[in-house]
Design a protein around this motif. Structure first.
Motif, mmCIF file in Angstrom:
data_model
loop_
_atom_site.group_PDB
_atom_site.id
_atom_site.type_symbol
_atom_site.label_atom_id
_atom_site.label_comp_id
_atom_site.label_asym_id
_atom_site.label_seq_id
_atom_site.Cartn_x
_atom_site.Cartn_y
_atom_site.Cartn_z
ATOM 1 N N ASP A 233 0.824 -1.209 0.000
ATOM 2 C CA ASP A 233 0.000 0.000 0.000
ATOM 3 C C ASP A 233 0.859 1.260 0.000
ATOM 4 N N TYR B 208 1.380 1.953 -3.602
ATOM 5 C CA TYR B 208 0.119 2.424 -4.180
ATOM 6 C C TYR B 208 -0.174 3.855 -3.742
ATOM 7 N N ILE C 185 -2.353 1.018 -10.461
ATOM 8 C CA ILE C 185 -2.541 0.397 -9.149
ATOM 9 C C ILE C 185 -3.424 -0.836 -9.260
ATOM 10 N N GLN D 120 -2.358 -4.630 -8.236
ATOM 11 C CA GLN D 120 -3.115 -5.367 -7.227
ATOM 12 C C GLN D 120 -3.632 -6.685 -7.778
ATOM 13 N N GLN D 121 -4.096 -6.674 -9.022
ATOM 14 C CA GLN D 121 -4.604 -7.895 -9.635
ATOM 15 C C GLN D 121 -3.492 -8.913 -9.829
ATOM 16 N N ALA E 128 -2.672 -10.435 -6.463
ATOM 17 C CA ALA E 128 -3.735 -11.350 -6.060
ATOM 18 C C ALA E 128 -3.623 -12.683 -6.790
#
Length: 323
Positions: free
Chosen positions: A162, A165, A185, A189-190, A193
């Motif tokens: 974070d 980000y 971002i 994040q994807q 994940a």
């Protein structure tokens, strides 16, 4: 009189639509100036988007270039004097001057008419040094501090992705490129994940080795490696140390017995030389990672906060778990 319409106003809806379709997100509002953002323990106000920005270090320079801000920059600093520039990075930097190979001076910034300095504590700035928000703000130069580096000047929680980000989000607002920032971002994040989907619950003990012979330069819980190791399904053996980049005695490393050693690759001493030093160290022969020769190498730009953090998580996860 016919009202003037900027190219940016014409282009933005098209870009916004394209990005929103890709990310499945609504577009951000246009920045309204004056804009105030939070930077470490300060509030920084921008009357307008910076026009003569300077980024320090390779990771912060990459962030700005990834957001399409090259035309707003007068240059960068702190890259060639420390780290080898890859052919890919040289292409990205083409046409953008390096104002200082290591640390720029106040005069360097003033001569280039810099109005924005993106740097961090221990990344171009040091407490009590010539280049700080306190010395530059009176000269009309706004400073955005790298979020992870705030640990040097204030108490804060452990490092996380974070932090990166947050830096991208702040840059997006400051330069009115929120859509680009939000899309980047979302992509990062994807990707993280996806990497984390099938990671085992068992976390190997990990030691990050930056440099040093008498003592080891490494990272505690407040440095970005903590976030990378955690995101990749490992456990930093120094996750109880309230420090960012710091030095520890080899006795501590032996006592905590890492199963994997992550080597940061940069400078004149190669990753191979660092690995050989660790293998040859008599003090480390009982360490599991040494006995089993479990080493992972990541470049400096991946170990520090920036857009390449995702690549680091992927490399570490594969090295930890074969994922």
């Amino acid at each position: 009189m016919t009202p003037r319409v900027s190219l940016n106003s014409l282009f933005r809806p098209t870009l916004c639509l394209a990005l929103s379709l890709l990310a499945g997100q609504a577009c951000a509002e246009t920045t309204r100036y004056p804009l105030t953002v939070h930077s470490c323990n300060r509030e920084v106000t921008f009357k307008e988007a910076p026009k003569h920005a300077l980024s320090h270090d390779i990771n912060m320079t990459q962030m700005m270039l990834a957001l399409g801000l090259k035309s707003r920059m007068v240059g960068y600093s702190g890259i060639s004097g420390w780290k080898a520039v890859t052919p890919e990075m040289r292409t990205i930097l083409d046409g953008l001057p390096e104002l200082a190979a290591k640390y720029p001076s106040v005069e360097t910034l003033l001569d280039a008419n810099v109005d924005f300095f993106f740097a961090g504590w221990d990344y171009g700035m040091r407490v009590g040094g010539d280049l700080t928000p306190q010395t530059l703000t009176p000269l009309g130069i706004n400073v955005l501090e790298l979020t992870e580096s705030c640990a040097f000047v204030m108490k804060r929680p452990p490092a996380s992705l974070d932090d990166t980000y947050n830096d991208l989000r702040n840059l997006g607002r400051i330069f009115d490129v929120q859509d680009r920032a939000n899309q980047l971002i979302a992509e990062m994040q994807q990707q993280v994940a996806t990497i984390q989907q099938d990671l085992p619950t068992e976390k190997p003990r990990v030691f990050l080795y930056d440099s040093g012979e008498d003592r080891a330069m490494t990272s505690g819980r407040l440095g970005m490696p903590q976030a990378l190791i955690d995101a990749a399904g490992g456990r930093n053996i120094l996750d109880d140390v309230e420090a960012s980049w710091t030095r520890v005695n080899w006795e501590t490393v032996v006592e905590r017995n890492p199963q994997v050693i992550v080597i940061v690759d940069y400078s004149e001493i190669t990753a191979e030389q660092k690995q050989q030093f660790l293998l040859d160290s008599k003090a480390l022969q009982s360490v599991d990672a040494i006995r089993n020769q479990r080493f992972i190498v990541i470049p400096y730009v991946q170990a520090t906060p920036g857009i390449d953090n995702v690549e680091a998580v992927q490399t570490l996860a594969k090295g930890f778990h074969g994922a």
